[in-house]
Write an enzyme that holds these catalytic residues in place. Structure first.
Site, PDB file in Angstrom:
ATOM      1  N   GLU A   1      -7.401  -1.510  15.017  1.00  0.00           N
ATOM      2  CA  GLU A   1      -8.467  -1.176  14.196  1.00  0.00           C
ATOM      3  C   GLU A   1      -9.597  -1.538  15.149  1.00  0.00           C
ATOM      4  OE1 GLU A   1      -8.977  -2.827  10.326  1.00  0.00           O
ATOM      5  OE2 GLU A   1      -6.960  -1.809   9.484  1.00  0.00           O
TER       6      GLU A   1
ATOM      7  N   ASP B   1      -7.623   2.891   4.888  1.00  0.00           N
ATOM      8  CA  ASP B   1      -8.020   1.685   5.189  1.00  0.00           C
ATOM      9  C   ASP B   1      -8.984   1.402   3.500  1.00  0.00           C
ATOM     10  OD1 ASP B   1      -8.314  -0.001   7.467  1.00  0.00           O
ATOM     11  OD2 ASP B   1     -10.282  -0.192   6.979  1.00  0.00           O
TER      12      ASP B   1
ATOM     13  N   LYS C   1      -2.539   0.294 -13.026  1.00  0.00           N
ATOM     14  CA  LYS C   1      -3.251   0.250 -11.818  1.00  0.00           C
ATOM     15  C   LYS C   1      -3.396   1.500 -11.167  1.00  0.00           C
ATOM     16  CE  LYS C   1      -3.903  -1.613  -7.319  1.00  0.00           C
ATOM     17  NZ  LYS C   1      -3.207  -2.354  -6.384  1.00  0.00           N
TER      18      LYS C   1
ATOM     19  N   LYS D   1       0.730  -1.272  -0.001  1.00  0.00           N
ATOM     20  CA  LYS D   1      -0.080  -0.254   0.100  1.00  0.00           C
ATOM     21  C   LYS D   1       0.954   1.397  -0.104  1.00  0.00           C
ATOM     22  CE  LYS D   1      -3.006   0.138   3.324  1.00  0.00           C
ATOM     23  NZ  LYS D   1      -4.214  -0.301   4.224  1.00  0.00           N
TER      24      LYS D   1
ATOM     25  N   HIS E   1      -8.754   2.693  -6.469  1.00  0.00           N
ATOM     26  CA  HIS E   1      -9.340   3.291  -5.547  1.00  0.00           C
ATOM     27  C   HIS E   1      -8.412   4.243  -4.805  1.00  0.00           C
ATOM     28  CE1 HIS E   1      -7.512  -0.453  -4.637  1.00  0.00           C
ATOM     29  NE2 HIS E   1      -7.842  -0.340  -3.487  1.00  0.00           N
ATOM     30  N   ARG E   2      -7.307   3.558  -4.563  1.00  0.00           N
ATOM     31  CA  ARG E   2      -6.240   4.191  -3.905  1.00  0.00           C
ATOM     32  C   ARG E   2      -5.781   5.731  -4.830  1.00  0.00           C
ATOM     33  NH1 ARG E   2      -3.567   0.399  -3.471  1.00  0.00           N
ATOM     34  NH2 ARG E   2      -4.427  -0.039  -1.251  1.00  0.00           N
TER      35      ARG E   2
ATOM     36  N   ASP F   1      -5.464  -8.284  -5.931  1.00  0.00           N
ATOM     37  CA  ASP F   1      -5.038  -7.770  -7.135  1.00  0.00           C
ATOM     38  C   ASP F   1      -5.631  -8.684  -8.113  1.00  0.00           C
ATOM     39  OD1 ASP F   1      -4.614  -5.153  -6.736  1.00  0.00           O
ATOM     40  OD2 ASP F   1      -2.470  -5.230  -7.196  1.00  0.00           O
TER      41      ASP F   1
ATOM     42  N   GLY G   1      -2.486  -9.087  -2.578  1.00  0.00           N
ATOM     43  CA  GLY G   1      -3.693  -8.947  -2.054  1.00  0.00           C
ATOM     44  C   GLY G   1      -4.827  -9.354  -3.010  1.00  0.00           C
TER      45      GLY G   1
HETATM   46  P1  ITT Z   1      -2.939  -1.621   7.373  1.00  0.00           P
HETATM   47  O1  ITT Z   1      -1.851  -1.791   8.436  1.00  0.00           O
HETATM   48  O2  ITT Z   1      -2.716  -0.422   6.698  1.00  0.00           O
HETATM   49  O3  ITT Z   1      -4.243  -1.542   7.917  1.00  0.00           O
HETATM   50  P2  ITT Z   1      -3.928  -3.816   5.835  1.00  0.00           P
HETATM   51  O4  ITT Z   1      -3.162  -4.725   4.989  1.00  0.00           O
HETATM   52  O5  ITT Z   1      -4.496  -4.541   7.179  1.00  0.00           O
HETATM   53  O6  ITT Z   1      -2.601  -2.732   6.220  1.00  0.00           O
HETATM   54  P3  ITT Z   1      -6.450  -2.922   4.958  1.00  0.00           P
HETATM   55  O7  ITT Z   1      -7.107  -3.426   6.176  1.00  0.00           O
HETATM   56  O8  ITT Z   1      -6.626  -1.445   4.505  1.00  0.00           O
HETATM   57  O9  ITT Z   1      -4.930  -2.944   5.073  1.00  0.00           O
HETATM   58  O10 ITT Z   1      -6.754  -3.729   3.611  1.00  0.00           O
HETATM   59  C1  ITT Z   1      -7.772  -4.580   3.651  1.00  0.00           C
HETATM   60  C2  ITT Z   1      -7.573  -5.808   2.646  1.00  0.00           C
HETATM   61  O11 ITT Z   1      -7.533  -5.265   1.069  1.00  0.00           O
HETATM   62  C3  ITT Z   1      -6.113  -6.288   2.754  1.00  0.00           C
HETATM   63  O12 ITT Z   1      -5.878  -7.564   2.814  1.00  0.00           O
HETATM   64  C4  ITT Z   1      -5.133  -5.614   1.589  1.00  0.00           C
HETATM   65  O13 ITT Z   1      -4.207  -6.525   1.272  1.00  0.00           O
HETATM   66  C5  ITT Z   1      -6.262  -5.531   0.513  1.00  0.00           C
HETATM   67  N1  ITT Z   1      -6.085  -4.390  -0.273  1.00  0.00           N
HETATM   68  C6  ITT Z   1      -6.043  -2.999  -0.304  1.00  0.00           C
HETATM   69  N2  ITT Z   1      -5.905  -2.474  -1.172  1.00  0.00           N
HETATM   70  C7  ITT Z   1      -5.617  -3.521  -2.409  1.00  0.00           C
HETATM   71  C8  ITT Z   1      -5.246  -3.373  -3.604  1.00  0.00           C
HETATM   72  O14 ITT Z   1      -5.086  -2.161  -4.163  1.00  0.00           O
HETATM   73  N3  ITT Z   1      -5.000  -4.352  -4.390  1.00  0.00           N
HETATM   74  C9  ITT Z   1      -5.135  -5.621  -3.592  1.00  0.00           C
HETATM   75  N4  ITT Z   1      -5.558  -5.798  -2.455  1.00  0.00           N
HETATM   76  C10 ITT Z   1      -5.771  -4.742  -1.639  1.00  0.00           C
END
Ligand code: ITT
Length: 188
Positions: free
Chosen positions: A40, A69, A162, A16, A167-168, A144, A142
């Site tokens: 969280e 998030d 991408k 991220k 969204h990011r 993706d 993730g």
């Molecule tokens: P934080 O420490 O920042 O909270 P996290 O990985 O737990 O890290 P989130 O709760 O925001 O982050 O993410 C939710 C899930 O969605 C997490 O499994 C990410 O890997 C996935 N995710 C978020 N953005 C993504 C993207 O652009 N592409 C693929 N997976 C994504």
């Protein structure tokens, strides 16, 4: 090009950060990283989760910070995994998600960017509509390999652009418009 030298991204997820850094660089903002797993709260609202994380991160580091998030919302699963996307990825993963889906594969990815410093606490939300692929395609992180943005026929993992449509990207664009304006009006 305006430059902010002291903006930090606090997250446990290096992917991220890497994407956020690239995106903000294109808007003239230099982003640094504090790798840390913030607590969280449990909530149905990503915005509430993100803004609480941002306040917690600012209290810890005492520097202007952003946190993010994200949630993947799948229509036929009534929005699941949504705010539980991180947990669901770590448990059932992409394979488990694919096993749950049948005909209707519509989904959306939502990003909340929350900023906090000693004066402001502010959040920016964006989403991208799309669908869940039938198989995992591409080598991304993730979700993706299973998320296909609307009107395209490749997953995020297979796309080379991408970071120009995600969204990011959309949430960070809203954030940077506000942030650069704020720096300018403070004479920075
Ligand atoms: P934080 O420490 O920042 O909270 P996290 O990985 O737990 O890290 P989130 O709760 O925001 O982050 O993410 C939710 C899930 O969605 C997490 O499994 C990410 O890997 C996935 N995710 C978020 N953005 C993504 C993207 O652009 N592409 C693929 N997976 C994504």
């Amino acid at each position: 090009m305006p430059q902010s030298f002291d903006l930090f991204f606090v997250s446990s997820n290096y992917h991220k950060y890497q994407e956020a850094k690239k995106i903000l660089h294109s808007f003239g903002i230099n982003l640094k990283f504090f790798k840390y797993e913030l607590e969280e709260i449990q909530s149905f609202s990503l915005q509430e989760i993100a803004s609480k994380k941002a306040i917690q991160a600012f209290q810890k580091y005492k520097k202007p910070i952003i946190v993010e998030d994200d949630g993947l919302y799948i229509d036929s699963l009534y929005g699941f995994p949504g705010p539980y996307s991180s947990y669901v990825f770590k448990t059932i993963g992409n394979k488990g998600i694919l096993q749950l889906l049948k005909q209707n594969r519509k989904a959306k990815f939502v990003s909340i960017i929350s900023f906090c410093d000693n004066k402001n606490s502010k959040s920016f939300e964006a989403k991208i509509d799309g669908s869940i692929s039938k198989t995992q395609n591409g080598e991304g992180w993730g979700y993706d390999p299973i998320f296909i943005p609307k009107n395209l026929n490749k997953t995020f993992a297979e796309l080379t652009n991408k970071n120009e449509l995600s969204h990011r990207y959309k949430a960070l664009k809203k954030f940077s418009n506000w942030y650069l304006h704020k720096l300018k009006s403070n004479g920075q």
